[in-house]
Design a protein around this motif. Structure first.
Motif, PDB file in Angstrom:
ATOM      1  N   VAL A 269       0.278   7.375 -49.307  1.00  0.00           N
ATOM      2  CA  VAL A 269       0.047   6.692 -48.032  1.00  0.00           C
ATOM      3  C   VAL A 269      -1.453   6.487 -47.890  1.00  0.00           C
ATOM      4  N   VAL A 270      -1.833   5.303 -47.400  1.00  0.00           N
ATOM      5  CA  VAL A 270      -3.237   4.903 -47.361  1.00  0.00           C
ATOM      6  C   VAL A 270      -3.624   4.481 -45.948  1.00  0.00           C
ATOM      7  N   ASN A 271      -4.746   4.995 -45.479  1.00  0.00           N
ATOM      8  CA  ASN A 271      -5.322   4.582 -44.193  1.00  0.00           C
ATOM      9  C   ASN A 271      -6.238   3.394 -44.438  1.00  0.00           C
ATOM     10  N   GLU A 272      -5.919   2.286 -43.812  1.00  0.00           N
ATOM     11  CA  GLU A 272      -6.687   1.058 -44.014  1.00  0.00           C
ATOM     12  C   GLU A 272      -7.918   0.986 -43.106  1.00  0.00           C
ATOM     13  N   ARG A 273      -8.650  -0.111 -43.211  1.00  0.00           N
ATOM     14  CA  ARG A 273      -9.946  -0.299 -42.564  1.00  0.00           C
ATOM     15  C   ARG A 273      -9.812  -0.501 -41.057  1.00  0.00           C
ATOM     16  N   ASP A 274     -10.936  -0.294 -40.356  1.00  0.00           N
ATOM     17  CA  ASP A 274     -10.996  -0.424 -38.900  1.00  0.00           C
ATOM     18  C   ASP A 274     -11.777  -1.685 -38.511  1.00  0.00           C
ATOM     19  N   GLY A 275     -11.660  -2.023 -37.232  1.00  0.00           N
ATOM     20  CA  GLY A 275     -12.511  -3.051 -36.647  1.00  0.00           C
ATOM     21  C   GLY A 275     -11.983  -4.458 -36.699  1.00  0.00           C
ATOM     22  N   LEU A 276     -10.670  -4.651 -36.971  1.00  0.00           N
ATOM     23  CA  LEU A 276     -10.112  -6.006 -37.061  1.00  0.00           C
ATOM     24  C   LEU A 276      -8.937  -6.231 -36.102  1.00  0.00           C
ATOM     25  N   GLY A 277      -8.599  -5.237 -35.289  1.00  0.00           N
ATOM     26  CA  GLY A 277      -7.498  -5.424 -34.345  1.00  0.00           C
ATOM     27  C   GLY A 277      -6.490  -4.298 -34.400  1.00  0.00           C
ATOM     28  N   ASP A 278      -5.607  -4.280 -33.392  1.00  0.00           N
ATOM     29  CA  ASP A 278      -4.642  -3.190 -33.262  1.00  0.00           C
ATOM     30  C   ASP A 278      -3.698  -3.085 -34.461  1.00  0.00           C
ATOM     31  N   GLU A 279      -3.266  -4.191 -35.010  1.00  0.00           N
ATOM     32  CA  GLU A 279      -2.302  -4.169 -36.116  1.00  0.00           C
ATOM     33  C   GLU A 279      -2.855  -4.751 -37.401  1.00  0.00           C
ATOM     34  N   THR A 280      -4.169  -4.884 -37.468  1.00  0.00           N
ATOM     35  CA  THR A 280      -4.788  -5.554 -38.607  1.00  0.00           C
ATOM     36  C   THR A 280      -5.863  -4.679 -39.222  1.00  0.00           C
ATOM     37  N   PRO A 281      -5.696  -4.324 -40.499  1.00  0.00           N
ATOM     38  CA  PRO A 281      -4.463  -4.426 -41.273  1.00  0.00           C
ATOM     39  C   PRO A 281      -3.598  -3.195 -41.056  1.00  0.00           C
ATOM     40  N   PRO A 282      -2.342  -3.202 -41.502  1.00  0.00           N
ATOM     41  CA  PRO A 282      -1.518  -2.002 -41.370  1.00  0.00           C
ATOM     42  C   PRO A 282      -1.870  -0.953 -42.421  1.00  0.00           C
ATOM     43  N   ASP A 283      -1.743   0.320 -42.043  1.00  0.00           N
ATOM     44  CA  ASP A 283      -1.711   1.380 -43.047  1.00  0.00           C
ATOM     45  C   ASP A 283      -0.456   1.173 -43.893  1.00  0.00           C
ATOM     46  N   ALA A 325       4.462  -1.552 -45.289  1.00  0.00           N
ATOM     47  CA  ALA A 325       3.504  -1.413 -44.195  1.00  0.00           C
ATOM     48  C   ALA A 325       3.996  -0.390 -43.180  1.00  0.00           C
ATOM     49  N   LEU A 326       3.063   0.382 -42.639  1.00  0.00           N
ATOM     50  CA  LEU A 326       3.390   1.468 -41.714  1.00  0.00           C
ATOM     51  C   LEU A 326       2.835   1.259 -40.316  1.00  0.00           C
ATOM     52  N   GLY A 327       2.330   0.056 -40.021  1.00  0.00           N
ATOM     53  CA  GLY A 327       1.742  -0.207 -38.715  1.00  0.00           C
ATOM     54  C   GLY A 327       0.246   0.044 -38.717  1.00  0.00           C
ATOM     55  N   GLY A 328      -0.454  -0.621 -37.817  1.00  0.00           N
ATOM     56  CA  GLY A 328      -1.903  -0.532 -37.779  1.00  0.00           C
ATOM     57  C   GLY A 328      -2.423   0.786 -37.248  1.00  0.00           C
ATOM     58  N   HIS A 329      -3.307   1.413 -38.017  1.00  0.00           N
ATOM     59  CA  HIS A 329      -4.063   2.595 -37.578  1.00  0.00           C
ATOM     60  C   HIS A 329      -3.170   3.772 -37.193  1.00  0.00           C
ATOM     61  N   THR A 330      -2.040   3.921 -37.843  1.00  0.00           N
ATOM     62  CA  THR A 330      -1.172   5.074 -37.571  1.00  0.00           C
ATOM     63  C   THR A 330      -1.745   6.365 -38.137  1.00  0.00           C
ATOM     64  N   ALA A 331      -2.747   6.236 -39.001  1.00  0.00           N
ATOM     65  CA  ALA A 331      -3.329   7.407 -39.697  1.00  0.00           C
ATOM     66  C   ALA A 331      -2.236   8.206 -40.376  1.00  0.00           C
ATOM     67  N   SER A 332      -1.466   7.535 -41.221  1.00  0.00           N
ATOM     68  CA  SER A 332      -0.398   8.199 -41.967  1.00  0.00           C
ATOM     69  C   SER A 332      -1.028   9.081 -43.042  1.00  0.00           C
ATOM     70  N   LEU A 333      -0.870  10.391 -42.891  1.00  0.00           N
ATOM     71  CA  LEU A 333      -1.526  11.359 -43.776  1.00  0.00           C
ATOM     72  C   LEU A 333      -0.533  12.122 -44.645  1.00  0.00           C
ATOM     73  N   GLY A 334       0.421  12.798 -44.007  1.00  0.00           N
ATOM     74  CA  GLY A 334       1.373  13.604 -44.756  1.00  0.00           C
ATOM     75  C   GLY A 334       2.411  12.762 -45.469  1.00  0.00           C
ATOM     76  N   LEU A 335       2.867  13.230 -46.643  1.00  0.00           N
ATOM     77  CA  LEU A 335       3.900  12.517 -47.390  1.00  0.00           C
ATOM     78  C   LEU A 335       4.658  13.504 -48.269  1.00  0.00           C
ATOM     79  N   CYS A 336       5.975  13.433 -48.218  1.00  0.00           N
ATOM     80  CA  CYS A 336       6.790  14.181 -49.173  1.00  0.00           C
ATOM     81  C   CYS A 336       8.097  13.437 -49.398  1.00  0.00           C
ATOM     82  N   TRP A 337       8.678  13.656 -50.574  1.00  0.00           N
ATOM     83  CA  TRP A 337       9.985  13.092 -50.889  1.00  0.00           C
ATOM     84  C   TRP A 337      11.057  14.001 -50.310  1.00  0.00           C
ATOM     85  N   MET A 338      12.027  13.408 -49.592  1.00  0.00           N
ATOM     86  CA  MET A 338      13.131  14.185 -49.056  1.00  0.00           C
ATOM     87  C   MET A 338      14.421  13.796 -49.762  1.00  0.00           C
TER      88      MET A 338
END
Length: 429
Positions: A269-283, A325-338
């Motif tokens: 999971v990747v946190n994308e860049r800031d400063g382009l809008g609420d949903e731009t770009p999505p994590d 895509a996971l939505g803009g600026h969700t700060a998706s950090l944790g990840l595991c396979w279930m």
């Protein structure tokens, strides 16, 4: 808060109100998200809830058919979880530390992060929690290792325990069942420090390699690309030779990693860049190809150019489109396979801890979600597993999700909450 931070906070608050009216009504999620056109923010949108924590019996809300209880309490900023083969649960307790502010925005950001309990003196330790009677609540606690440098990722391979400190990977000898590591450890790999400080670790399926996520120093290469050398990448360490190399790049801040077992494919999971809008770009959640380049800082998603950055057309042409895509600026950090049948009502797929936004006018994230998979790929919309970390007016956060892991019993999920200072356990109701 000093006068500069206060002034910037007031201006930032006004920007939040102005931008809320133009905010998208739906999130950019899935394989084919609708991503709004970029709107450059001269002054960054800065909105974070005040950290409140959990009081009394208050706790997150679990999806129907599930229940949640505190596996462990009274930690100090728990971030990451590693479950050992013997069922011991390790928790990395670490925190972003303050650095001297250089710009007006730095003052406001640090004041806001202090209020949100997102910056301060790091505990710099890993604690061991043991649930001896199997009731889903840990009875014993030990300091497994301390005096580390912002420890985060953890991995165990053949009697050696690896710690992902912000400045590199350290190896310790380990004896099964030990409550504490001995000795100072051996430094195997050096990483640059500052900026995105987390260093997640994951072992390859054949146990011969360790992968480490190393985020960028800045938002979009603001201090030049030389300062970003070796960053915004996933590294691979060969355990036999001790040699390390960049496995994939152009990933602004890759944090959680997990293997899809049927295909033996690495996902992150990747946190994308800031400063382009609420949903731009999505994590995003994406599979990771050896030698792959994923666009940062030149472009995002499907080669959408970020014209704030001096361009490299050849690298843009190489950029791989993320999978989900996971939505803009969700700060998706944790990840595991279930695996299938871990929780009732949920099949197999990826579980994601979304720490929550700061760079948007309406908050997003602040929940643990599930992305279903079929035939090794995402196969449907995200579903909530755990929520209720925010007050309805978005002024307070009771907790913030971070690392996630399958519990020792293989029939539960564990999730670190670095505002509530809790490890939550989700299981069948």
């Amino acid at each position: 808060m000093d006068w500069m931070a206060r002034a910037t906070s007031i201006v930032g608050g006004a920007m939040v109100l102005l931008r809320r009216g133009a905010a998208p009504k739906s999130q950019a999620t899935g394989q084919s998200p609708t991503i709004p056109e970029a709107r450059k923010q001269g002054i960054m949108t800065l909105k974070m809830p005040t950290a409140k924590g959990w009081v009394g019996d208050h706790k997150p809300t679990a999806a129907p058919g599930l229940k949640v209880n505190a596996f462990a309490r009274d930690l100090i900023h728990p971030r990451w979880i590693e479950v050992l083969p013997n069922g011991d649960v390790l928790v990395a307790e670490a925190l972003q530390e303050e650095s001297p502010p250089r710009k007006l925005m730095d003052h406001a950001m640090q004041a806001t992060m202090r209020r949100a309990k997102a910056i301060g003196q790091s505990p710099n330790r890993i604690t061991l929690w043991r649930d001896g009677d199997g009731d889903g609540v840990a009875e014993t606690r030990h300091v497994f290792v301390q005096n580390q440098n912002q420890p985060f990722g953890m991995a165990m391979v053949d009697g050696t325990f690896y710690v992902g400190n912000t400045d590199g990977i350290v190896a310790f000898d380990y004896t099964e069942g030990a409550d504490r590591l001995q000795g100072p450890g051996r430094k195997l790999v050096d990483f640059k420090t500052g900026g995105h400080w987390t260093r997640s670790l994951i072992v390859s399926p054949d146990r011969s390699r360790i992968y480490a996520g190393v985020g960028s120093l800045t938002n979009i290469g603001d201090e030049g690309l030389e300062a970003e050398e070796g960053r915004a990448a996933i590294w691979e360490l060969d355990l036999a030779s001790g040699k390390a190399r960049i496995f994939a790049s152009g990933l602004r801040n890759p944090v959680g990693m997990a293997w899809q077992p049927d295909t033996a494919t690495l996902w992150t999971v990747v946190n994308e860049r800031d400063g382009l809008g609420d949903e731009t770009p999505p994590d995003y959640l994406t599979s990771v190809q050896e030698g792959g380049f994923y666009g940062w800082p030149y472009c995002y998603w499907d080669r959408i150019v970020d014209d704030r950055v001096p361009q490299d057309p050849d690298l843009v042409a190489r950029a791989i489109k993320p999978d989900y895509a996971l939505g803009g600026h969700t700060a998706s950090l944790g990840l595991c396979w279930m695996p299938d049948q871990t929780l009732p009502g949920f099949g197999e797929g990826m579980v994601i801890g979304q720490h929550g936004s700061w760079n948007r006018s309406t908050l997003s994230g602040y929940r643990m979600i599930f992305v279903p998979f079929a035939e090794g790929r995402p196969s449907g919309p995200p579903r909530d597993i755990l929520w209720g970390f925010l007050s309805e007016d978005e002024k307070f956060s009771y907790g913030r999700p971070v690392g996630v892991a399958i519990g020792p019993d293989r029939r539960s999920l564990l999730m670190a909450d670095d505002v509530g200072d809790v490890i939550w356990r989700v299981s069948a109701a």
